[in-house]
Scaffold this motif. Structure first.
Motif, PDB file in Angstrom:
ATOM      1  N   ASN A 135     -29.072   4.569   8.508  1.00 51.22           N
ATOM      2  CA  ASN A 135     -28.168   5.463   7.790  1.00 51.22           C
ATOM      3  C   ASN A 135     -28.990   6.246   6.773  1.00 51.22           C
ATOM      4  OD1 ASN A 135     -28.597   3.379   5.922  1.00 51.22           O
ATOM      5  ND2 ASN A 135     -26.550   2.515   6.186  1.00 51.22           N
ATOM      6  N   ALA A 136     -28.333   6.908   5.834  1.00 57.23           N
ATOM      7  CA  ALA A 136     -29.077   7.772   4.918  1.00 57.23           C
ATOM      8  C   ALA A 136     -28.332   7.926   3.600  1.00 57.23           C
ATOM      9  CB  ALA A 136     -29.298   9.150   5.554  1.00 57.23           C
ATOM     10  N   VAL A 137     -29.059   8.427   2.614  1.00 56.08           N
ATOM     11  CA  VAL A 137     -28.604   8.756   1.258  1.00 56.08           C
ATOM     12  C   VAL A 137     -27.588   7.749   0.723  1.00 56.08           C
ATOM     13  CG1 VAL A 137     -29.316  11.164   1.235  1.00 56.08           C
ATOM     14  CG2 VAL A 137     -27.131  10.602   2.257  1.00 56.08           C
ATOM     15  N   GLY A 138     -26.361   8.179   0.412  1.00 54.01           N
ATOM     16  CA  GLY A 138     -25.393   7.302  -0.222  1.00 54.01           C
ATOM     17  C   GLY A 138     -25.088   6.050   0.562  1.00 54.01           C
ATOM     18  N   ASP A 139     -25.043   6.143   1.889  1.00 49.50           N
ATOM     19  CA  ASP A 139     -24.779   4.965   2.710  1.00 49.50           C
ATOM     20  C   ASP A 139     -25.914   3.949   2.604  1.00 49.50           C
ATOM     21  OD1 ASP A 139     -22.295   5.784   3.675  1.00 49.50           O
ATOM     22  OD2 ASP A 139     -23.188   6.902   5.331  1.00 49.50           O
ATOM     23  N   THR A 140     -27.145   4.434   2.580  1.00 43.39           N
ATOM     24  CA  THR A 140     -28.277   3.528   2.440  1.00 43.39           C
ATOM     25  C   THR A 140     -28.268   2.883   1.058  1.00 43.39           C
ATOM     26  OG1 THR A 140     -29.577   4.942   3.917  1.00 43.39           O
ATOM     27  CG2 THR A 140     -30.781   3.319   2.630  1.00 43.39           C
ATOM     28  N   ILE A 141     -28.038   3.679   0.038  1.00 42.82           N
ATOM     29  CA  ILE A 141     -27.995   3.152  -1.329  1.00 42.82           C
ATOM     30  C   ILE A 141     -26.933   2.063  -1.458  1.00 42.82           C
ATOM     31  CG2 ILE A 141     -27.400   3.740  -3.720  1.00 42.82           C
ATOM     32  CD1 ILE A 141     -28.647   6.541  -3.119  1.00 42.82           C
ATOM     33  N   ASN A 142     -25.738   2.329  -0.955  1.00 42.24           N
ATOM     34  CA  ASN A 142     -24.650   1.356  -1.069  1.00 42.24           C
ATOM     35  C   ASN A 142     -24.895   0.110  -0.238  1.00 42.24           C
ATOM     36  OD1 ASN A 142     -23.133   2.881  -2.876  1.00 42.24           O
ATOM     37  ND2 ASN A 142     -22.036   3.974  -1.256  1.00 42.24           N
ATOM     38  N   SER A 143     -25.452   0.273   0.961  1.00 41.00           N
ATOM     39  CA  SER A 143     -25.694  -0.900   1.799  1.00 41.00           C
ATOM     40  C   SER A 143     -26.778  -1.797   1.211  1.00 41.00           C
ATOM     41  CB  SER A 143     -26.038  -0.487   3.235  1.00 41.00           C
ATOM     42  OG  SER A 143     -27.085   0.443   3.288  1.00 41.00           O
TER      43      SER A 143
ATOM     44  N   VAL B  15     -33.733  -6.980  19.830  1.00 38.57           N
ATOM     45  CA  VAL B  15     -32.572  -6.465  19.105  1.00 38.57           C
ATOM     46  C   VAL B  15     -31.391  -7.378  19.407  1.00 38.57           C
ATOM     47  CG1 VAL B  15     -30.985  -4.537  18.803  1.00 38.57           C
ATOM     48  CG2 VAL B  15     -33.421  -4.092  19.182  1.00 38.57           C
ATOM     49  N   LEU B  16     -30.866  -8.032  18.376  1.00 36.24           N
ATOM     50  CA  LEU B  16     -29.790  -8.997  18.554  1.00 36.24           C
ATOM     51  C   LEU B  16     -28.410  -8.355  18.532  1.00 36.24           C
ATOM     52  CD1 LEU B  16     -31.113 -11.937  16.330  1.00 36.24           C
ATOM     53  CD2 LEU B  16     -31.475 -11.505  18.778  1.00 36.24           C
ATOM     54  N   GLY B  17     -28.345  -7.093  18.082  1.00 39.84           N
ATOM     55  CA  GLY B  17     -27.057  -6.422  18.068  1.00 39.84           C
ATOM     56  C   GLY B  17     -27.014  -5.339  17.014  1.00 39.84           C
ATOM     57  N   SER B  18     -25.839  -4.743  16.851  1.00 37.12           N
ATOM     58  CA  SER B  18     -25.660  -3.698  15.849  1.00 37.12           C
ATOM     59  C   SER B  18     -24.191  -3.583  15.496  1.00 37.12           C
ATOM     60  CB  SER B  18     -26.181  -2.355  16.356  1.00 37.12           C
ATOM     61  OG  SER B  18     -25.392  -1.884  17.437  1.00 37.12           O
ATOM     62  N   VAL B  19     -23.928  -2.993  14.330  1.00 38.77           N
ATOM     63  CA  VAL B  19     -22.575  -2.685  13.917  1.00 38.77           C
ATOM     64  C   VAL B  19     -22.599  -1.275  13.335  1.00 38.77           C
ATOM     65  CG1 VAL B  19     -22.898  -3.726  11.621  1.00 38.77           C
ATOM     66  CG2 VAL B  19     -20.588  -3.441  12.539  1.00 38.77           C
ATOM     67  N   ARG B  20     -21.552  -0.508  13.613  1.00 35.94           N
ATOM     68  CA  ARG B  20     -21.499   0.873  13.138  1.00 35.94           C
ATOM     69  C   ARG B  20     -20.456   1.021  12.049  1.00 35.94           C
ATOM     70  NH1 ARG B  20     -22.411   4.164  18.888  1.00 35.94           N
ATOM     71  NH2 ARG B  20     -24.630   3.631  19.026  1.00 35.94           N
ATOM     72  N   HIS B  21     -20.840   1.765  11.027  1.00 37.34           N
ATOM     73  CA  HIS B  21     -19.933   1.989   9.897  1.00 37.34           C
ATOM     74  C   HIS B  21     -19.631   3.474   9.779  1.00 37.34           C
ATOM     75  CE1 HIS B  21     -22.928   3.828   7.199  1.00 37.34           C
ATOM     76  NE2 HIS B  21     -23.794   2.933   7.644  1.00 37.34           N
ATOM     77  N   PRO B  22     -18.459   3.834   9.228  1.00 35.58           N
ATOM     78  CA  PRO B  22     -18.150   5.256   9.037  1.00 35.58           C
ATOM     79  C   PRO B  22     -19.076   5.869   7.995  1.00 35.58           C
ATOM     80  CG  PRO B  22     -16.510   3.889   7.951  1.00 35.58           C
ATOM     81  CD  PRO B  22     -17.372   2.957   8.757  1.00 35.58           C
ATOM     82  N   PRO B  23     -19.407   7.153   8.129  1.00 32.22           N
ATOM     83  CA  PRO B  23     -20.233   7.792   7.105  1.00 32.22           C
ATOM     84  C   PRO B  23     -19.516   7.825   5.764  1.00 32.22           C
ATOM     85  CG  PRO B  23     -19.396   9.404   8.674  1.00 32.22           C
ATOM     86  CD  PRO B  23     -19.059   8.069   9.222  1.00 32.22           C
ATOM     87  N   ASN B  24     -20.315   7.810   4.694  1.00 30.99           N
ATOM     88  CA  ASN B  24     -19.797   7.832   3.324  1.00 30.99           C
ATOM     89  C   ASN B  24     -18.895   6.634   3.035  1.00 30.99           C
ATOM     90  OD1 ASN B  24     -21.082  10.359   3.239  1.00 30.99           O
ATOM     91  ND2 ASN B  24     -19.203  11.420   3.825  1.00 30.99           N
TER      92      ASN B  24
END
Length: 409
Positions: free
Chosen positions: A231-239, A199-208
């Motif tokens: 993530n899930a639903v709308g966040d996954t779709i948008n990403s 695992v080289l790292g991660s970044v966290r985004h706000p929900p929705n």
């Protein structure tokens, strides 16, 4: 069938009423079983649950009505609007005033954990096909609760293990900044490390979130082979959509692995953008003759739409609950819970399995890759089945969840 049109203006409504035609033979109180589908009718999970979950419960009631002659099986629905306080309020009203015997579905882990506490110690069961939190079979486990379709461990374990096995050794996570996203990242990271990946790292985004550009550029800069979408639903779709727009995956050096993505999410993204994506699901409508037959019945009531894993889980979980009611000759949760654990799972949608003492329904999971547009032969023909993950390997081992019920068993 529109989401608003299906629900109308009421939070609760009777959806179906089925009665066996033969003389009554059961000792079930009032000769009535009431199934309550508590779901998301207009929010982020409405496509993957919502009206389709109600239809799935109706189909289960329809299929089992002949097994309980003289007993009425009723389906009611509630819209929790993704609010734990509203979900628990509806659940409490159902148990205290409406004589609901089992609560089904309940997408969103926060709402499911609230409902879990309402049903704990009551005379009603909670068969959760919608939420992913492993807390339901861990520290928060309840004798009244069965978690049916998936959880964060199964999703992360299935996708990460399979992708590393396919050569995706280096990972970078794009993670929704709340408990569900953190759990997906944690579980997947552990599997990546245990199977020889990094695992080289991660970044966290706000929900929705609406703009993933900065997060995706960080993932791209990591040069990881796999960008894990925790993530899930709308966040996954948008990403996924924005990853394609920004050319993150266009060079072929990086691929996306979605730790929670369902059929309706792929449909929203479109095959042109979603092609090549890796994911794990408990159910796919085109997996075998049994899943296709169910999907055809479902589509006839849902204007051609095919069922998601969550919606299939409502059907399978409700059917197993009804089998347990018949075996126990009772709707009392203590008797039904015992029967649900004693009876093997065996249906056309999820195959063979069992319900453990911690409430985990254990069954096969499946690893898929999203097809290229040229490979899809019909509407909703989205997945290539890569491998089956056996039930014994798919879910967290019983002794690792810290469920108090396991210590007593």
């Amino acid at each position: 069938m529109t989401k608003r049109g299906f629900l109308g203006t009421s939070a609760l409504c009777a959806a179906v009423l089925l009665t066996g035609m033969a003389p009554a033979s059961a000792e079930i109180a009032g000769k009535r079983i009431k199934l309550g589908v508590l779901t998301d009718m207009s929010g982020f999970a409405a496509d993957s649950t919502g009206a389709g979950s109600v239809v799935a419960a109706q189909l289960a009631a329809e299929d089992f009505a002949k097994e309980l002659p003289g007993v009425t099986i009723e389906v009611v629905l509630g819209d929790h609007q993704n609010k734990p306080d509203l979900g628990s309020s509806i659940a409490r009203q159902w148990l205290d005033q409406e004589n609901v015997n089992v609560i089904l579905d309940v997408p969103f882990s926060s709402v499911a954990l609230a409902v879990n506490e309402v049903t704990r110690g009551s005379k009603a069961m909670f068969v959760a096909s919608g939420p992913g939190t492993t807390e339901l079979t861990g520290p928060k486990c309840s004798a009244n609760t069965v978690q049916w379709t998936y959880d964060t461990y199964a999703l992360s374990n299935g996708t990460a293990r399979a992708v590393v096995g396919e050569g995706g050794k280096s990972w970078y996570f794009l993670t929704a900044d709340y408990a569900f996203g953190h759990a997906l990242e944690k579980d997947a990271s552990a599997v990546v490390a245990a199977t020889g990946g990094t695992v080289l790292g991660s970044v966290r985004h706000p929900p929705n979130a609406s703009d993933f550009s900065s997060f995706l550029l960080q993932a791209q800069a990591s040069k990881a082979q796999i960008i894990g979408l925790a993530n899930a639903v709308g966040d996954t779709i948008n990403s996924v959509k924005q990853a394609v727009e920004f050319g993150v995956t266009s060079g072929g050096q990086q691929k996306l692995a979605a730790l929670l993505m369902q059929l309706t999410d792929v449909n929203a993204v479109g095959l042109q953008s979603a092609q090549g994506l890796y994911l794990t699901e408990a159910f796919y409508w085109d997996l075998n003759d049994g899943t296709r037959a169910f999907a055809d019945r479902f589509a006839a009531k849902m204007k051609g739409r095919r069922p998601t894993g969550n919606q299939a889980g409502v059907y399978s979980g409700a059917l197993h609950y009804l089998k347990a009611v018949k075996a126990a000759n009772s709707t009392d949760a203590a008797a039904v819970a015992g029967a649900m654990r004693d009876l093997p799972i065996d249906d056309a949608l999820f195959g063979k399995g069992n319900v453990r003492v911690d409430g985990r329904a254990v069954h096969d999971m499946h690893f898929f890759q999203v097809k290229k547009p040229s490979e899809s032969k019909a509407e909703w023909d989205y997945y290539t089945h890569v491998k089956t993950i056996p039930a014994a390997e798919a879910f967290r081992p019983l002794d690792q969840g810290n469920c108090p019920l396991v210590k007593k068993s």
